[in-house]
Design a protein around this motif. Structure first.
Motif, PDB file in Angstrom:
ATOM      1  N   LEU A  44      -6.502 -14.075   9.698  1.00  0.00           N
ATOM      2  CA  LEU A  44      -5.621 -14.764   8.758  1.00  0.00           C
ATOM      3  C   LEU A  44      -5.587 -14.054   7.403  1.00  0.00           C
ATOM      4  CD1 LEU A  44      -6.452 -18.498   9.539  1.00  0.00           C
ATOM      5  CD2 LEU A  44      -4.336 -17.279  10.038  1.00  0.00           C
ATOM      6  N   GLN A  45      -6.735 -13.564   6.967  1.00  0.00           N
ATOM      7  CA  GLN A  45      -6.768 -12.843   5.697  1.00  0.00           C
ATOM      8  C   GLN A  45      -5.977 -11.542   5.791  1.00  0.00           C
ATOM      9  OE1 GLN A  45     -11.019 -12.613   5.109  1.00  0.00           O
ATOM     10  NE2 GLN A  45     -11.030 -14.384   3.730  1.00  0.00           N
ATOM     11  N   ALA A  46      -6.079 -10.846   6.926  1.00  0.00           N
ATOM     12  CA  ALA A  46      -5.314  -9.605   7.106  1.00  0.00           C
ATOM     13  C   ALA A  46      -3.817  -9.900   7.150  1.00  0.00           C
ATOM     14  CB  ALA A  46      -5.759  -8.900   8.390  1.00  0.00           C
ATOM     15  N   GLU A  47      -3.423 -10.984   7.825  1.00  0.00           N
ATOM     16  CA  GLU A  47      -2.003 -11.365   7.889  1.00  0.00           C
ATOM     17  C   GLU A  47      -1.488 -11.728   6.502  1.00  0.00           C
ATOM     18  OE1 GLU A  47       1.747 -12.320   9.556  1.00  0.00           O
ATOM     19  OE2 GLU A  47       0.075 -11.162  10.323  1.00  0.00           O
ATOM     20  N   ASN A  48      -2.279 -12.476   5.745  1.00  0.00           N
ATOM     21  CA  ASN A  48      -1.894 -12.860   4.387  1.00  0.00           C
ATOM     22  C   ASN A  48      -1.724 -11.614   3.511  1.00  0.00           C
ATOM     23  OD1 ASN A  48      -1.325 -14.497   2.190  1.00  0.00           O
ATOM     24  ND2 ASN A  48      -3.473 -14.770   1.666  1.00  0.00           N
ATOM     25  N   LYS A  49      -2.624 -10.666   3.652  1.00  0.00           N
ATOM     26  CA  LYS A  49      -2.536  -9.429   2.879  1.00  0.00           C
ATOM     27  C   LYS A  49      -1.279  -8.657   3.258  1.00  0.00           C
ATOM     28  CE  LYS A  49      -5.052  -5.189   1.840  1.00  0.00           C
ATOM     29  NZ  LYS A  49      -6.212  -4.381   2.123  1.00  0.00           N
ATOM     30  N   LYS A  52       1.778 -10.372   1.760  1.00  0.00           N
ATOM     31  CA  LYS A  52       1.870 -10.127   0.323  1.00  0.00           C
ATOM     32  C   LYS A  52       2.351  -8.712   0.042  1.00  0.00           C
ATOM     33  CE  LYS A  52      -1.444 -13.440  -1.491  1.00  0.00           C
ATOM     34  NZ  LYS A  52      -2.721 -13.607  -2.193  1.00  0.00           N
ATOM     35  N   GLU A  53       1.865  -7.738   0.815  1.00  0.00           N
ATOM     36  CA  GLU A  53       2.309  -6.360   0.634  1.00  0.00           C
ATOM     37  C   GLU A  53       3.790  -6.211   0.958  1.00  0.00           C
ATOM     38  OE1 GLU A  53      -0.337  -4.109   3.105  1.00  0.00           O
ATOM     39  OE2 GLU A  53      -1.950  -4.135   1.616  1.00  0.00           O
ATOM     40  N   ALA A  54       4.248  -6.895   2.026  1.00  0.00           N
ATOM     41  CA  ALA A  54       5.669  -6.832   2.396  1.00  0.00           C
ATOM     42  C   ALA A  54       6.537  -7.461   1.311  1.00  0.00           C
ATOM     43  CB  ALA A  54       5.900  -7.532   3.733  1.00  0.00           C
ATOM     44  N   GLN A  55       6.061  -8.576   0.740  1.00  0.00           N
ATOM     45  CA  GLN A  55       6.824  -9.238  -0.315  1.00  0.00           C
ATOM     46  C   GLN A  55       6.880  -8.344  -1.554  1.00  0.00           C
ATOM     47  OE1 GLN A  55       5.186 -12.957  -1.632  1.00  0.00           O
ATOM     48  NE2 GLN A  55       6.978 -13.480  -2.829  1.00  0.00           N
ATOM     49  N   THR A  56       5.772  -7.741  -1.902  1.00  0.00           N
ATOM     50  CA  THR A  56       5.731  -6.850  -3.057  1.00  0.00           C
ATOM     51  C   THR A  56       6.647  -5.656  -2.828  1.00  0.00           C
ATOM     52  OG1 THR A  56       3.455  -7.507  -3.526  1.00  0.00           O
ATOM     53  CG2 THR A  56       4.211  -5.449  -4.510  1.00  0.00           C
TER      54      THR A  56
END
Length: 177
Positions: A44-49, A52-56
């Motif tokens: 879940l932490q890797a997916e969240n990261k 966030k990277e895709a959004q950035t």
């Protein structure tokens, strides 16, 4: 102290003899559950990261596009999005710019000429070219109406003679009778 100690010492022995197992060495079922849950947490932490990277990256692409640069330049930028302007001032000259839209910056974009492109046939062959083009279009009617109109006209034909007349009026050289 007695001469028979039976493996028990009154002093503070921190060797661990007789202590209950710590949390790291809990029951097997508990260790397996914790391994499973910690694996899920890491996923879940890797997916969240990743999200966030895709959004950035998407925000960077939009910002670059708004500033006139190709959005693919977002892959080259790896810093803080707040420092994008500094990075662009240092590296912007090496990046691809988007073509200016007509009317932007007071410049008029070059418009494509309407109609057929200019001929590449030499002047002495122009007459021959015109004659060949006329030969290719003899006996053919220019297109009239849309496909829907033609389909409706065909559907409205009640006799084969009406159909043949319609097809010949549309340029068909086939004898439909």
């Amino acid at each position: 102290m007695s001469e028979y100690s039976f493996g028990y010492d009154d002093t503070d022995d921190t060797s661990g003899a007789g202590e209950q197992p710590s949390m790291e060495q809990g029951p097997k079922w508990f260790r397996q559950y914790m391994d499973k849950v910690s694996g899920q947490l890491n996923e879940l932490q890797a997916e969240n990261k990743r999200l966030k990277e895709a959004q950035t990256r998407s925000e960077l692409e939009n910002t670059l596009k708004a500033k006139g640069y190709a959005p693919q330049a977002a892959g080259l930028f790896s810093g803080d999005p707040a420092k994008l302007d500094e990075w662009l001032s240092a590296n912007g000259a090496a990046l691809a710019k988007l073509p200016a839209a007509p009317g932007e910056d007071g410049q008029q974009g070059e418009q494509a000429p309407s109609g057929p492109p200019a001929s590449t046939v030499p002047a002495d062959g122009q007459e021959q070219m015109r004659l060949m083009q006329e030969q290719g279009t003899q006996g053919v009617a220019p297109p009239q109406g849309s496909d829907a109109e033609l389909a409706a006209a065909i559907a409205a034909c009640e006799t084969p003679e009406q159909f043949a007349q319609l097809m010949q009026s549309k340029g068909s050289r086939f004898d439909w009778t």
